[in-house]
Design a protein around this motif. Structure first.
Motif, PDB file in Angstrom:
ATOM      1  N   ASN A   1     -36.210  50.301  35.049  1.00 43.23           N
ATOM      2  CA  ASN A   1     -35.927  49.009  34.450  1.00 43.23           C
ATOM      3  C   ASN A   1     -35.757  49.126  32.946  1.00 43.23           C
ATOM      4  N   PRO A   2     -34.628  48.656  32.402  1.00 39.04           N
ATOM      5  CA  PRO A   2     -34.403  48.826  30.970  1.00 39.04           C
ATOM      6  C   PRO A   2     -35.358  48.027  30.098  1.00 39.04           C
ATOM      7  N   ILE A   3     -35.829  46.877  30.598  1.00 35.99           N
ATOM      8  CA  ILE A   3     -36.743  46.106  29.762  1.00 35.99           C
ATOM      9  C   ILE A   3     -38.185  46.314  30.206  1.00 35.99           C
ATOM     10  N   ARG A   4     -38.448  47.514  30.687  1.00 38.42           N
ATOM     11  CA  ARG A   4     -39.775  47.845  31.167  1.00 38.42           C
ATOM     12  C   ARG A   4     -40.850  47.506  30.128  1.00 38.42           C
ATOM     13  N   GLY A   5     -40.574  47.862  28.875  1.00 41.30           N
ATOM     14  CA  GLY A   5     -41.561  47.631  27.823  1.00 41.30           C
ATOM     15  C   GLY A   5     -41.915  46.160  27.722  1.00 41.30           C
ATOM     16  N   LYS A   6     -40.883  45.303  27.776  1.00 33.76           N
ATOM     17  CA  LYS A   6     -41.140  43.870  27.651  1.00 33.76           C
ATOM     18  C   LYS A   6     -41.914  43.336  28.851  1.00 33.76           C
ATOM     19  N   ILE A   7     -41.617  43.885  30.015  1.00 36.76           N
ATOM     20  CA  ILE A   7     -42.300  43.392  31.211  1.00 36.76           C
ATOM     21  C   ILE A   7     -43.770  43.733  31.160  1.00 36.76           C
ATOM     22  N   VAL A   8     -44.057  44.994  30.816  1.00 35.98           N
ATOM     23  CA  VAL A   8     -45.463  45.399  30.740  1.00 35.98           C
ATOM     24  C   VAL A   8     -46.176  44.581  29.666  1.00 35.98           C
ATOM     25  N   HIS A   9     -45.488  44.397  28.553  1.00 29.00           N
ATOM     26  CA  HIS A   9     -46.049  43.607  27.460  1.00 29.00           C
ATOM     27  C   HIS A   9     -46.390  42.200  27.929  1.00 29.00           C
ATOM     28  N   ALA A  10     -45.530  41.657  28.782  1.00 29.29           N
ATOM     29  CA  ALA A  10     -45.744  40.280  29.243  1.00 29.29           C
ATOM     30  C   ALA A  10     -47.051  40.131  30.005  1.00 29.29           C
ATOM     31  N   PHE A  11     -47.472  41.224  30.672  1.00 34.00           N
ATOM     32  CA  PHE A  11     -48.726  41.144  31.418  1.00 34.00           C
ATOM     33  C   PHE A  11     -49.913  40.994  30.492  1.00 34.00           C
ATOM     34  N   PHE A  12     -49.777  41.524  29.279  1.00 34.36           N
ATOM     35  CA  PHE A  12     -50.923  41.503  28.369  1.00 34.36           C
ATOM     36  C   PHE A  12     -50.806  40.430  27.306  1.00 34.36           C
ATOM     37  N   ASP A  13     -49.732  39.676  27.362  1.00 30.13           N
ATOM     38  CA  ASP A  13     -49.491  38.625  26.384  1.00 30.13           C
ATOM     39  C   ASP A  13     -50.391  37.437  26.686  1.00 30.13           C
ATOM     40  N   LYS A  14     -51.287  37.145  25.742  1.00 26.94           N
ATOM     41  CA  LYS A  14     -52.274  36.101  26.035  1.00 26.94           C
ATOM     42  C   LYS A  14     -51.620  34.735  26.203  1.00 26.94           C
ATOM     43  N   ARG A  15     -50.446  34.551  25.615  1.00 23.70           N
ATOM     44  CA  ARG A  15     -49.775  33.260  25.759  1.00 23.70           C
ATOM     45  C   ARG A  15     -49.439  32.983  27.218  1.00 23.70           C
ATOM     46  N   ASN A  16     -49.224  34.072  27.990  1.00 24.43           N
ATOM     47  CA  ASN A  16     -48.923  33.881  29.405  1.00 24.43           C
ATOM     48  C   ASN A  16     -50.170  33.707  30.246  1.00 24.43           C
ATOM     49  N   LEU A  17     -51.294  34.180  29.714  1.00 21.18           N
ATOM     50  CA  LEU A  17     -52.491  34.194  30.540  1.00 21.18           C
ATOM     51  C   LEU A  17     -53.240  32.866  30.497  1.00 21.18           C
ATOM     52  N   ARG A  18     -53.344  32.316  29.301  1.00 16.95           N
ATOM     53  CA  ARG A  18     -54.083  31.047  29.197  1.00 16.95           C
ATOM     54  C   ARG A  18     -53.315  30.110  28.260  1.00 16.95           C
ATOM     55  N   PRO A  19     -53.340  28.826  28.552  1.00 17.57           N
ATOM     56  CA  PRO A  19     -52.620  27.907  27.658  1.00 17.57           C
ATOM     57  C   PRO A  19     -53.270  27.875  26.284  1.00 17.57           C
ATOM     58  N   GLU A  20     -52.471  27.684  25.258  1.00 17.15           N
ATOM     59  CA  GLU A  20     -52.964  27.544  23.883  1.00 17.15           C
ATOM     60  C   GLU A  20     -53.665  28.785  23.367  1.00 17.15           C
ATOM     61  N   SER A  21     -53.432  29.942  23.940  1.00 15.34           N
ATOM     62  CA  SER A  21     -54.036  31.119  23.317  1.00 15.34           C
ATOM     63  C   SER A  21     -52.933  32.053  22.856  1.00 15.34           C
ATOM     64  N   ASP A  22     -53.302  33.026  22.068  1.00 14.53           N
ATOM     65  CA  ASP A  22     -52.280  33.875  21.467  1.00 14.53           C
ATOM     66  C   ASP A  22     -52.809  35.292  21.304  1.00 14.53           C
ATOM     67  N   GLY A  23     -51.925  36.194  21.006  1.00 14.16           N
ATOM     68  CA  GLY A  23     -52.335  37.568  20.755  1.00 14.16           C
ATOM     69  C   GLY A  23     -52.113  38.452  21.969  1.00 14.16           C
ATOM     70  N   LEU A  24     -52.610  39.656  21.860  1.00 10.56           N
ATOM     71  CA  LEU A  24     -52.426  40.639  22.917  1.00 10.56           C
ATOM     72  C   LEU A  24     -53.762  41.086  23.463  1.00 10.56           C
ATOM     73  N   ALA A  25     -53.843  41.180  24.770  1.00  8.88           N
ATOM     74  CA  ALA A  25     -55.061  41.704  25.375  1.00  8.88           C
ATOM     75  C   ALA A  25     -54.921  43.215  25.562  1.00  8.88           C
ATOM     76  N   ASP A  26     -56.057  43.908  25.479  1.00 15.03           N
ATOM     77  CA  ASP A  26     -56.022  45.360  25.724  1.00 15.03           C
ATOM     78  C   ASP A  26     -56.021  45.671  27.202  1.00 15.03           C
ATOM     79  N   GLU A  27     -56.734  44.852  27.934  1.00 13.36           N
ATOM     80  CA  GLU A  27     -56.815  45.085  29.367  1.00 13.36           C
ATOM     81  C   GLU A  27     -56.911  43.748  30.076  1.00 13.36           C
ATOM     82  N   ILE A  28     -56.455  43.742  31.327  1.00 12.93           N
ATOM     83  CA  ILE A  28     -56.508  42.489  32.081  1.00 12.93           C
ATOM     84  C   ILE A  28     -57.229  42.723  33.399  1.00 12.93           C
ATOM     85  N   ASN A  29     -57.857  41.675  33.909  1.00 16.13           N
ATOM     86  CA  ASN A  29     -58.530  41.790  35.201  1.00 16.13           C
ATOM     87  C   ASN A  29     -57.618  41.245  36.291  1.00 16.13           C
TER      88      ASN A  29
END
Lengths: 407, 214
Positions: B56-84
């Motif tokens: 996948n050419p946008i592999r980096g963005k996809i993986v990044h999306a998993f750790f993007d806090k904006r996607n994980l919880r509403p009104e939060s920001d930043g990057l997580a190091d690890e996810i459960n």
């Protein structure tokens, strides 16, 4: 007390005589008594009955995966609505593909044991078959008793075989209740050739060795496997190496071995690692560069009786041996395919793929473009670039850039 | 008699929130354990073990999306190091197909969530706008790795697309007007009328367990 001792000694001696007559002697003279066949027939009948029990009124578990993938290719999905412009939707397509890959992928599925559609009374099966009838449970318990108390000690005694390779291997095959069907034996490898086969477990070696003498090329193992390897080295000529060593050294040694026609044919497993027997992965081109005749062999295990697949990254040798010994039997088919030679204009990679296709077709396995080394390493850059090249062609083809072709 | 074991409360809560059935959650949990090698959390490195993703050419963005806090919880920001596992499921749920029984409001919210996920993929500096440079980055990633493609071509593709976006969102611009970047509202405007539901979903199969009653 004496009487009891005598009786026990009698039982023991009967046991010994039985094992000699039924196992050792036939192995020495390479004769089959047909007992294995009979045993396997009974086991099959039991499985069929068990499956029927489960099947009655229910749907069988239809799908091993969780995702239904789109049948359309990248070209159709993207190019269809492109209208000659780069489009945000493409990101959507790729992110969807990415999510699918994260949820499930083809390759990792190959490295876990094949899930069986029916239940063979061993523990490796779908997680959902835990609700069974009491009859089934009873049979299962009896099965455990038989396997752990009767069959295993019997086999454990046999496990430490003797020096002569053929007898040793045949014995080994009998010990794991191996029932091997050899097909097309007229194509068996002769001296000076290279024998190439798909790899599922260390049992592959045992099985092939029971039907002919080979010189092995293999990964040097530590532990118990290493001891066995060392003892084999003393009796015949083998080439052992380490997976991480450089390619050229192997090439040299192999060439020397082949040049000496008096030596035994070399047995090589070009996938480089154990695969779970549903597909044949990419062959390493090393063996195909050496020249000489290649004798392909297809080995296909019948998964109903026992899982011969060894996931070396997950199970140690001892765990694997234990699993094999406590399974019902190892039943497999070995097809000797007609010899193949590399053609003039062919390069090693193309030849390797040709051989692989033949083996996969015979064994009824699928052909994957993937490298067995993926079990341990990452994907090569060249694959990724191919995909990107393809995408680039679609985008620029539709005249968005205007300055000719750039791909 | 129904299933042999009752569904634990947290499983039900997860199912309600993400919209997956409990069987699907179980299956995904097994996948999670496989990726995390039996740990409780996943890090970026764990995604390296997925060969299909390498394609996948946008592999980096996809993986990044998993750790993007904006996607994980509403009104939060930043990057997580690890996810459960819960976070893992949350990201996967962005790709759920629409259900038959959704009403207008639910459909609208659903669509917005998916588009927001996409928006975050583009907006890599988390400032709420997709600038020309960020857009260029995405195009370059999609076309990257190709030795024959000149950087200029990737640029002109991005510039053209950006201009089109500007014309949709702002209308005709004067010669000295600068288009700052695509905000989320503009982004929504661009997608009006375009059906994303069929494009951005993964068909998760509904698996029935085999229930015996004896």
């Amino acid at each position: 007390i004496e009487g009891r001792g005598l009786a026990e000694a009698k039982i023991l001696s009967v046991w010994m005589i039985l094992s000699v007559v039924l196992v050792l002697l036939p192995s020495v003279f390479r004769v089959s008594l047909g007992i294995s066949h009979f045993y396997v027939k009974i086991v099959i009948k039991i499985f069929e009955w068990a499956t029927l029990q489960i099947e009655e009124g229910e749907d069988l578990f239809p799908h091993a995966g969780i995702i239904q993938r789109e049948e359309t290719s990248m070209e159709e999905e993207i190019a269809g609505q492109h209208q000659g412009r780069f489009n945000l939707a493409d990101v959507m397509y790729f992110s969807k593909k990415g999510c699918e890959a994260v949820a499930e992928d083809e390759v990792t599925q190959r490295f876990s044991s094949e899930e069986l559609v029916s239940w063979n009374l061993l523990s490796r099966t779908n997680a959902n078959f835990h609700r069974v009838s009491w009859q089934l449970t009873l049979v299962w318990v009896i099965g455990i008793l038989i396997r752990y108390c009767l069959l295993m000690p019997f086999r454990a005694k046999c496990w430490l075989g003797n020096q002569v390779q053929l007898i040793c291997a045949t014995l080994g095959v009998r010990c794991v209740s191996g029932l091997v069907h050899f097909h097309n034996r007229e194509n068996r490898p002769r001296e000076g050739g290279i024998c190439v086969a798909n790899h599922t477990s260390p049992l592959d070696v045992l099985i092939l060795a029971s039907d002919g003498c080979y010189s092995l090329v293999g990964q040097a193992h530590g532990g118990l496997m290493g001891l066995i390897q060392k003892s084999c080295m003393q009796t015949t000529q083998h080439v052992l190496f380490d997976r991480s060593e450089l390619e050229d050294r192997h090439l040299v040694r192999k060439k020397e071995h082949i040049a000496d026609k008096a030596k035994l044919p070399i047995l090589i497993f070009p996938e480089g690692t154990c695969i779970n027997n549903t597909s044949v992965m990419m062959f390493k081109k090393g063996s195909f560069e050496v020249g000489g005749t290649i004798h392909p062999v297809a080995i296909k295990y019948d998964p109903r009786f026992g899982d011969a697949f060894w996931n070396s990254t997950k199970y140690s040798m001892m765990t694997y041996v234990f699993n094999v010994m406590t399974s019902w039997a190892i039943v497999c088919n070995v097809w000797y395919l007609p010899p193949m030679v590399k053609e003039e204009e062919e390069d090693a990679v193309h030849f390797a793929n040709r051989v692989r296709a033949v083996i996969a077709a015979r064994g009824g396995m699928s052909v994957l473009p993937w490298d067995g080394g993926l079990k341990r390493k990452k994907v090569k850059e060249s694959f990724k670039e191919e995909q990107q090249k393809k995408y680039c062609q679609i985008v620029t083809e539709n005249g968005s850039v205007g300055n000719g072709s750039v791909c | 008699m129904g299933s042999a074991h009752s569904v634990p409360a947290e499983m039900r809560e997860l199912a309600d929130r993400t919209g997956f059935t409990s069987e699907q959650i179980e299956h995904l949990h097994r996948r999670f354990k496989q990726l995390s090698r039996d740990q409780l959390t996943i890090r970026k490195e764990n995604f390296d073990s997925i060969p299909d993703l390498e394609f996948n050419p946008i592999r980096g963005k996809i993986v990044h999306a998993f750790f993007d806090k904006r996607n994980l919880r509403p009104e939060s920001d930043g990057l997580a190091d690890e996810i459960n596992f819960e976070d893992f499921l949350t990201i996967m749920s962005y790709f759920r197909p629409i259900e038959m029984n959704m009403d207008e409001e639910q459909l609208d919210r659903f669509r917005k969530e998916k588009l927001k996920f996409l928006f975050h993929m583009y907006d890599s500096d988390h400032d709420g706008k997709i600038t020309l440079q960020e857009y260029r980055n995405v195009v370059e990633e999609l076309l990257s790795g190709n030795p024959h493609l000149e950087k200029e071509s990737a640029r002109s593709i991005a510039d053209g697309a950006m201009m089109e976006a500007a014309s949709i969102c702002v209308g005709q611009m004067g010669p000295d007007q600068v288009y700052e970047g695509i905000t989320f509202e503009d982004f929504l405007k661009m997608w009006q009328g375009i059906d994303i539901e069929t494009k951005m979903h993964v068909r998760f199969l509904n698996m029935e367990t085999i229930a015996h009653c004896y």
